[in-house]
Design an enzyme around this catalytic site. Structure first.
Site, PDB file in Angstrom:
ATOM      1  N   LYS A 179       0.841  -1.198   0.000  1.00 14.22           N
ATOM      2  CA  LYS A 179       0.000   0.000   0.000  1.00 14.22           C
ATOM      3  C   LYS A 179       0.880   1.253   0.000  1.00 14.22           C
ATOM      4  O   LYS A 179       0.681   2.165  -0.778  1.00 14.22           O
ATOM      5  CB  LYS A 179      -0.926  -0.032   1.226  1.00 14.22           C
ATOM      6  CG  LYS A 179      -1.833   1.166   1.319  1.00 14.22           C
ATOM      7  CD  LYS A 179      -2.837   1.053   2.453  1.00 14.22           C
ATOM      8  CE  LYS A 179      -3.594   2.371   2.594  1.00 14.22           C
ATOM      9  NZ  LYS A 179      -4.576   2.374   3.656  1.00 14.22           N
ATOM     10  N   GLU A 185      10.640  -4.543   4.422  1.00  9.36           N
ATOM     11  CA  GLU A 185      10.770  -5.961   4.037  1.00  9.36           C
ATOM     12  C   GLU A 185      10.480  -6.146   2.548  1.00  9.36           C
ATOM     13  O   GLU A 185      11.206  -6.832   1.826  1.00  9.36           O
ATOM     14  CB  GLU A 185       9.766  -6.826   4.829  1.00  9.36           C
ATOM     15  CG  GLU A 185      10.015  -6.923   6.318  1.00  9.36           C
ATOM     16  CD  GLU A 185       9.194  -5.907   7.102  1.00  9.36           C
ATOM     17  OE1 GLU A 185       8.979  -4.773   6.602  1.00  9.36           O
ATOM     18  OE2 GLU A 185       8.784  -6.240   8.226  1.00  9.36           O
ATOM     19  N   GLY A 240      -4.940  -1.799   4.795  1.00  3.60           N
ATOM     20  CA  GLY A 240      -4.119  -2.912   4.308  1.00  3.60           C
ATOM     21  C   GLY A 240      -4.748  -4.265   4.578  1.00  3.60           C
ATOM     22  O   GLY A 240      -4.806  -5.137   3.706  1.00  3.60           O
ATOM     23  N   ARG A 241      -5.260  -4.468   5.782  1.00  2.54           N
ATOM     24  CA  ARG A 241      -5.796  -5.791   6.145  1.00  2.54           C
ATOM     25  C   ARG A 241      -7.171  -6.048   5.528  1.00  2.54           C
ATOM     26  O   ARG A 241      -7.727  -7.128   5.694  1.00  2.54           O
ATOM     27  CB  ARG A 241      -5.813  -5.960   7.664  1.00  2.54           C
ATOM     28  CG  ARG A 241      -6.492  -4.844   8.426  1.00  2.54           C
ATOM     29  CD  ARG A 241      -6.170  -4.910   9.925  1.00  2.54           C
ATOM     30  NE  ARG A 241      -6.655  -3.732  10.640  1.00  2.54           N
ATOM     31  CZ  ARG A 241      -5.975  -2.595  10.764  1.00  2.54           C
ATOM     32  NH1 ARG A 241      -4.798  -2.455  10.202  1.00  2.54           N
ATOM     33  NH2 ARG A 241      -6.478  -1.579  11.437  1.00  2.54           N
ATOM     34  N   GLU A 326      -4.686  -6.383  14.784  1.00  6.01           N
ATOM     35  CA  GLU A 326      -4.219  -5.072  14.303  1.00  6.01           C
ATOM     36  C   GLU A 326      -5.385  -4.077  14.320  1.00  6.01           C
ATOM     37  O   GLU A 326      -5.197  -2.885  14.514  1.00  6.01           O
ATOM     38  CB  GLU A 326      -3.611  -5.184  12.900  1.00  6.01           C
ATOM     39  CG  GLU A 326      -2.783  -3.965  12.530  1.00  6.01           C
ATOM     40  CD  GLU A 326      -1.900  -4.167  11.300  1.00  6.01           C
ATOM     41  OE1 GLU A 326      -0.723  -4.549  11.456  1.00  6.01           O
ATOM     42  OE2 GLU A 326      -2.386  -3.936  10.181  1.00  6.01           O
ATOM     43  N   HIS A 356      -4.106 -32.269  18.498  1.00  7.87           N
ATOM     44  CA  HIS A 356      -2.914 -32.932  19.045  1.00  7.87           C
ATOM     45  C   HIS A 356      -1.895 -31.900  19.499  1.00  7.87           C
ATOM     46  O   HIS A 356      -0.706 -32.192  19.602  1.00  7.87           O
ATOM     47  CB  HIS A 356      -2.326 -33.872  17.985  1.00  7.87           C
ATOM     48  CG  HIS A 356      -3.324 -34.901  17.544  1.00  7.87           C
ATOM     49  ND1 HIS A 356      -3.491 -36.104  18.202  1.00  7.87           N
ATOM     50  CD2 HIS A 356      -4.262 -34.865  16.571  1.00  7.87           C
ATOM     51  CE1 HIS A 356      -4.471 -36.782  17.614  1.00  7.87           C
ATOM     52  NE2 HIS A 356      -4.973 -36.054  16.629  1.00  7.87           N
ATOM     53  N   LYS A 468       9.360  -0.376  14.080  1.00 10.91           N
ATOM     54  CA  LYS A 468       9.940  -0.142  12.746  1.00 10.91           C
ATOM     55  C   LYS A 468      11.016   0.936  12.817  1.00 10.91           C
ATOM     56  O   LYS A 468      12.080   0.818  12.231  1.00 10.91           O
ATOM     57  CB  LYS A 468       8.855   0.343  11.768  1.00 10.91           C
ATOM     58  CG  LYS A 468       7.837  -0.693  11.347  1.00 10.91           C
ATOM     59  CD  LYS A 468       6.915  -0.075  10.278  1.00 10.91           C
ATOM     60  CE  LYS A 468       5.650  -0.875  10.093  1.00 10.91           C
ATOM     61  NZ  LYS A 468       4.681  -0.254   9.210  1.00 10.91           N
TER      62      LYS A 468
END
Ligand code: F6P
Length: 501
Positions: A179, A185, A240-241, A326, A356, A468
């Protein structure tokens, strides 16, 4: 979209007949929530008191629901294939959305001979498309371009190098999805891919033709060297999400065809319509939010588990973690006042594997952890034994919900199960693009409704910034050859020096 109500007890959703709470083909069963009729009544009163219906309308009609950033959250507009106008700052956003659809469809038709698609992005620019591409790989009879679709999010080069070992450089296309087009990254992974192309002797024009971008920051993508024709925009009013519905979802369209992508949008849109027009007592996202709010207030539940009994939905918990935590993991409300409760911690994984792992704690731990069980009626494999496997899978899902609800007494405390552990069941007839879209939209609207109940703004994420900022000087310090002795606290300094020795 269908909303059946005839047989249900509208005052008590926990007593609703199975199948009476439906939307967009999804069924919600709240029978094991353990919420009594008077408790539902007071939850409905709470929804009324906070004006939840009005808040939903605000969201869906372009109100400024992102209060800290003074903008609407128009992700639902991205899935309105009917192209109803939606105004933002006086202009209809729909023509720009439709133009991007057209370009996406054009790209789907144009790509031939692509062996590998590498999608680079992180957070909301990764979880949604990664989940959808994986989930739909299992559904039967779907068209499939047969490309290898790879996702690289982590700045840890181990993820990218594993992909680059398998990809064929000459027939690889790269989607750089961000965005902001500044996430460190993503930018680092993008630069490394360009180096890889060069090392494989691609010419600069071949490299240019292989690179595509999806972003709100078109200028930054151009400065990075992406050709204007290869840039697919989206807009600042998409969080973004919440962005998988935009061109961020391009890998879904490229792999399974634009029609499948439209089905994905249309399932989500059906859920939007249900959310917009259904009374609180039958509104699936609202009921889910009220049930979770109830368990948070009554049992002080600090976490909930999402357990898809469908391996194809294995990545759902990751997508949901960002969506819920978030959005609503906050300690101040919309007016800036401190709050004590916000999002529960979200965890989960595919059943039966999860049984499990941490089910011991779900059954006998001292905390009450509500569970969302998700099951898909239709099996998702073509093995001759598929039906047998599917019966075993679904039997486990139903049995676990039953065991959590009823427990089992024993004179030996170590062997006794307390029971009364709340769960929902969300049932999908099959896992195709339509029902996947509906499921994700269901959860998006639950996050919004839960935010409304706690008076939170679910559309910003200021808490992700500090780490960040602090990473930058540490990265510089790690590059330098001298031991580090200033600028950091002694603990971090010692750690940096350890890494440099
Ligand atoms: O984690 C913070 C965040 O800003 C998320 O909200 C977002 O989805 C992710 O980083 C990636 O951001 P971008 O799409 O701008 O690269």
């Amino acid at each position: 979209m269908s909303t059946k109500s005839a047989q249900s007890d509208s005052a008590n959703p926990s007593k609703a007949v199975f199948g009476s709470l439906q939307a967009a083909g999804l069924t919600l069963d709240l029978a094991y929530q353990g919420i009594s009729q008077p408790e539902w009544a007071s939850l409905f009163t709470k929804a009324d008191q906070i004006g939840l219906k009005g808040q939903i309308t605000e969201l869906l009609t372009g109100g400024l629901v992102n209060t800290s950033e003074h903008r609407p959250a128009l992700h639902t507009t991205l899935r309105d294939l009917n192209k109803n106008p939606m105004l933002y700052k006086g202009n209809d956003v729909m023509p720009a959305i439709a133009e991007v659809w057209q370009r996406m469809e054009g790209l789907c038709n144009k790509w031939v001979g692509v062996t590998d698609l590498i999608h680079i992005g992180i957070g909301g620019s990764d979880f949604g498309p990664r989940l959808a591409v994986q989930a739909l790989a299992h559904s039967a009879n779907k068209p499939n371009r047969g490309m290898r679709v790879h996702f690289a999010a982590n700045v840890d080069s181990a993820e990218l190098s594993h992909i680059l070992e398998r990809a064929q450089a000459n027939s690889t296309k790269v989607l750089i999805v961000s965005k902001s087009f500044s996430t460190s990254e993503t930018m680092m992974n993008a630069k490394t891919i360009i180096n890889w192309f060069k090392a494989k002797n691609l010419t600069s024009s071949q490299i240019q033709n292989s690179l595509f971008a999806v972003t709100c920051n078109v200028k930054a993508a151009e400065s990075f060297g992406i050709q204007a024709d290869n840039i697919f925009p989206f807009w600042d009013w998409v969080g973004g999400r919440f962005s998988v519905w935009s061109a961020v979802g391009l890998p879904i369209a490229l792999q399974y065809g634009f029609e499948t992508f439209k089905q994905f949008l249309s399932g989500a849109n059906a859920m939007d319509q249900h959310f917009a027009s259904t009374p609180i007592s039958h509104n699936l996202p609202v009921l889910l939010a009220l049930a979770l709010y109830h368990q948070q207030t009554k049992h002080h539940s600090k976490a909930y588990a999402v357990l898809p009994y469908a391996h194809a939905l294995e990545l759902l918990p990751f997508w949901l973690q960002q969506l819920d935590m978030e959005s609503n993991g906050k300690s101040t409300d919309r007016q800036g006042k401190y709050v004590k409760t916000s999002s529960p911690i979200v965890f989960g994984s595919a059943g039966t594997n999860a049984q499990h792992s941490y089910f011991q704690l779900l059954h006998q731990g001292p905390e009450i952890i509500p569970v969302d069980f998700i099951m898909v009626k239709e099996a998702m494999s073509s093995l001759p034994e598929a039906k047998e496997h599917h019966n075993a899978l679904l039997a486990n899902c139903l049995a676990q919900a039953q065991a959590l609800a009823h427990g089992k007494e024993s004179s030996d405390p170590n062997l006794s199960y307390a029971g009364k552990r709340p769960s929902n069941l969300i049932a999908l007839p099959k896992l195709d693009a339509y029902h996947l879209g509906a499921l994700l939209a269901l959860y998006e609207h639950r996050a919004f409704s839960l935010g409304a109940l706690w008076n939170l703004n679910p559309f910003d994420q200021p808490g992700v910034e500090l780490g960040k900022v602090l990473a930058r000087p540490i990265e510089e310090a790690l590059k330098g050859s001298q031991p580090n002795d200033e600028g950091f606290d002694s603990i971090t300094s010692a750690r940096i020096n350890y890494l440099k020795q």
